[in-house]
Design a protein around this motif. Structure first.
Motif, PDB file in Angstrom:
ATOM      1  N   VAL A 145     -48.563  23.151  -8.718  1.00  0.00           N
ATOM      2  CA  VAL A 145     -48.212  24.693  -8.184  1.00  0.00           C
ATOM      3  C   VAL A 145     -48.471  25.337  -9.637  1.00  0.00           C
ATOM      4  CG1 VAL A 145     -46.916  25.565  -6.876  1.00  0.00           C
ATOM      5  CG2 VAL A 145     -47.283  23.373  -6.783  1.00  0.00           C
ATOM      6  N   CYS A 146     -48.817  26.670  -8.985  1.00  0.00           N
ATOM      7  CA  CYS A 146     -49.301  27.472  -9.380  1.00  0.00           C
ATOM      8  C   CYS A 146     -48.074  28.954  -9.095  1.00  0.00           C
ATOM      9  CB  CYS A 146     -50.514  27.693 -10.496  1.00  0.00           C
ATOM     10  SG  CYS A 146     -51.032  29.735 -11.515  1.00  0.00           S
ATOM     11  N   ILE A 147     -47.522  28.885  -8.511  1.00  0.00           N
ATOM     12  CA  ILE A 147     -46.381  30.190  -7.488  1.00  0.00           C
ATOM     13  C   ILE A 147     -45.616  30.411  -8.763  1.00  0.00           C
ATOM     14  CG2 ILE A 147     -44.580  30.441  -5.153  1.00  0.00           C
ATOM     15  CD1 ILE A 147     -46.451  27.541  -4.483  1.00  0.00           C
ATOM     16  N   PRO A 148     -45.717  31.940  -8.679  1.00  0.00           N
ATOM     17  CA  PRO A 148     -44.397  33.128  -9.868  1.00  0.00           C
ATOM     18  C   PRO A 148     -43.269  32.628  -8.946  1.00  0.00           C
ATOM     19  CG  PRO A 148     -45.978  33.928  -9.044  1.00  0.00           C
ATOM     20  CD  PRO A 148     -46.950  32.843  -8.500  1.00  0.00           C
ATOM     21  N   GLY A 149     -42.326  32.891  -9.016  1.00  0.00           N
ATOM     22  CA  GLY A 149     -40.547  33.081  -8.839  1.00  0.00           C
ATOM     23  C   GLY A 149     -40.152  34.145  -8.175  1.00  0.00           C
ATOM     24  N   ARG A 150     -39.724  34.359  -7.314  1.00  0.00           N
ATOM     25  CA  ARG A 150     -38.706  35.135  -6.733  1.00  0.00           C
ATOM     26  C   ARG A 150     -38.238  36.071  -7.686  1.00  0.00           C
ATOM     27  NH1 ARG A 150     -37.997  31.565  -3.039  1.00  0.00           N
ATOM     28  NH2 ARG A 150     -35.475  31.411  -3.527  1.00  0.00           N
ATOM     29  N   LYS A 151     -37.903  37.895  -7.018  1.00  0.00           N
ATOM     30  CA  LYS A 151     -37.607  37.524  -8.370  1.00  0.00           C
ATOM     31  C   LYS A 151     -35.784  38.055  -8.216  1.00  0.00           C
ATOM     32  CE  LYS A 151     -40.667  42.168  -8.503  1.00  0.00           C
ATOM     33  NZ  LYS A 151     -41.390  43.444  -7.922  1.00  0.00           N
ATOM     34  N   GLY A 152     -35.321  37.380  -6.785  1.00  0.00           N
ATOM     35  CA  GLY A 152     -33.954  36.775  -6.502  1.00  0.00           C
ATOM     36  C   GLY A 152     -33.667  35.234  -7.289  1.00  0.00           C
ATOM     37  N   ARG A 153     -34.440  34.542  -7.829  1.00  0.00           N
ATOM     38  CA  ARG A 153     -34.450  33.275  -8.700  1.00  0.00           C
ATOM     39  C   ARG A 153     -33.456  33.333  -9.834  1.00  0.00           C
ATOM     40  NH1 ARG A 153     -36.344  28.117  -7.829  1.00  0.00           N
ATOM     41  NH2 ARG A 153     -37.996  28.033  -6.211  1.00  0.00           N
ATOM     42  N   LYS A 154     -32.057  33.207 -10.004  1.00  0.00           N
ATOM     43  CA  LYS A 154     -31.109  32.697 -10.855  1.00  0.00           C
ATOM     44  C   LYS A 154     -31.941  31.965 -12.219  1.00  0.00           C
ATOM     45  CE  LYS A 154     -27.371  32.104  -7.785  1.00  0.00           C
ATOM     46  NZ  LYS A 154     -25.845  31.437  -7.731  1.00  0.00           N
ATOM     47  N   SER A 155     -33.103  30.937 -12.088  1.00  0.00           N
ATOM     48  CA  SER A 155     -34.014  30.769 -12.926  1.00  0.00           C
ATOM     49  C   SER A 155     -35.277  30.929 -13.507  1.00  0.00           C
ATOM     50  CB  SER A 155     -33.249  29.461 -13.587  1.00  0.00           C
ATOM     51  OG  SER A 155     -33.372  28.289 -12.768  1.00  0.00           O
ATOM     52  N   PRO A 156     -35.690  31.724 -14.048  1.00  0.00           N
ATOM     53  CA  PRO A 156     -37.319  31.933 -14.085  1.00  0.00           C
ATOM     54  C   PRO A 156     -38.401  31.138 -14.113  1.00  0.00           C
ATOM     55  CG  PRO A 156     -36.364  32.066 -15.986  1.00  0.00           C
ATOM     56  CD  PRO A 156     -35.506  32.211 -15.407  1.00  0.00           C
ATOM     57  N   VAL A 157     -38.926  31.174 -12.888  1.00  0.00           N
ATOM     58  CA  VAL A 157     -40.063  29.322 -13.160  1.00  0.00           C
ATOM     59  C   VAL A 157     -41.321  29.883 -13.441  1.00  0.00           C
ATOM     60  CG1 VAL A 157     -41.968  28.643 -11.480  1.00  0.00           C
ATOM     61  CG2 VAL A 157     -39.456  29.700 -10.962  1.00  0.00           C
ATOM     62  N   ARG A 158     -41.838  28.588 -14.805  1.00  0.00           N
ATOM     63  CA  ARG A 158     -42.622  28.995 -15.642  1.00  0.00           C
ATOM     64  C   ARG A 158     -44.266  28.542 -14.298  1.00  0.00           C
ATOM     65  NH1 ARG A 158     -41.945  25.487 -20.959  1.00  0.00           N
ATOM     66  NH2 ARG A 158     -44.071  26.766 -21.159  1.00  0.00           N
ATOM     67  N   TYR A 159     -45.422  29.656 -14.814  1.00  0.00           N
ATOM     68  CA  TYR A 159     -46.739  29.456 -14.529  1.00  0.00           C
ATOM     69  C   TYR A 159     -47.484  30.129 -15.175  1.00  0.00           C
ATOM     70  CZ  TYR A 159     -46.335  34.433 -12.751  1.00  0.00           C
ATOM     71  OH  TYR A 159     -46.470  35.893 -13.298  1.00  0.00           O
TER      72      TYR A 159
END
Length: 243
Positions: free
Chosen positions: A180-194
């Motif tokens: 998966v290559c999808i950036p995380g939403r701004k409201g996420r508590k922990s950032p998503v790596r992509y």
């Protein structure tokens, strides 16, 4: 009784002048859909306008254009990367008036931009459409993602914008063996790596939507029947990307 007489008269006329060649009619249908004209505006070289309209409606209701698109897309080499996104298509007042009672309706919804339909698509790494799905304009992108998740083509990577950042969607993709290559939403508590470098290739699906909207009958929906409108989209996708 009157309808039977009319059909008999039409059959007699066809017998005298001969059936208009299907390839000639198809060229006329493409001309009308690309330029967004009324059927009466078709050049005489393509045949009678009524013939163009009748075969367009008949072939659309039979799903001919959708099957052609699906067959050509299925015959493409297995993509290493697929992309998912959605876009809005404006609904003209002739399509959005007099809403259909019962069933799925006309798949036309109201948003801040007015009455529109939303087109969800999955493409290969080159931006060629592989799957198409249509909903009313106010429907969430998650609905389209859920509908197409079951029938995603095999690939190694899936690219999508942050509108598809949902844990259930990521888990479903991973179950299918997709990275998966999808950036995380701004409201996420922990950032998503992509993969940021890979994510830049997602502009190709945006270019695909832009090319589809060059066809006037796709950019603006005039057809009340969703099956007929989806046929216009499938025809445009076939001509632009698979022929």
């Amino acid at each position: 009784m009157a309808a039977a007489k009319r059909r008999g008269a039409e059959a007699l006329v066809l017998e005298r002048i001969g059936r208009v060649d299907d390839r000639r009619v198809l060229s006329g249908i493409i001309f009308i859909n690309r330029n967004g004209l009324r059927w009466q505006g078709a050049p005489s070289e393509y045949g009678p306008p009524k013939t163009l309209y009748n075969r367009w409606k008949r072939w659309s209701e039979l799903g001919v254009f959708a099957r052609i698109f699906e067959g050509l897309a299925a015959g493409a080499p297995e993509p290493g990367t697929i992309m998912i996104d959605a876009t809005y298509l404006k609904a003209h007042r002739t399509a959005s008036s007099l809403g259909k009672k019962g069933g799925r309706g006309r798949l036309i919804g109201r948003t801040k931009g007015g009455m529109n339909t939303k087109l969800h698509a999955v493409t290969d790494g080159e931006g060629r459409p592989l799957r198409l799905f249509m909903t009313a304009g106010q429907v969430s992108d998650y609905t389209g993602a859920r509908a197409m998740l079951r029938d995603l083509p095999p690939a190694k990577w899936l690219l999508g914008d942050r509108g598809y950042d949902a844990d259930w969607f990521r888990e479903g993709l991973q179950d299918k063996g997709l990275r998966v290559c999808i950036p995380g939403r701004k409201g996420r508590k922990s950032p998503v790596r992509y993969d940021r470098r890979r994510y830049k290739r997602r502009n190709r699906i945006e270019i695909m939507f832009g090319r589809l909207k060059d066809w006037r009958r796709v950019a603006t929906r005039y057809d009340r029947c969703p099956k007929v409108f989806l046929s216009a989209i499938a025809l445009a996708a076939t001509v632009l990307f698979w022929l």
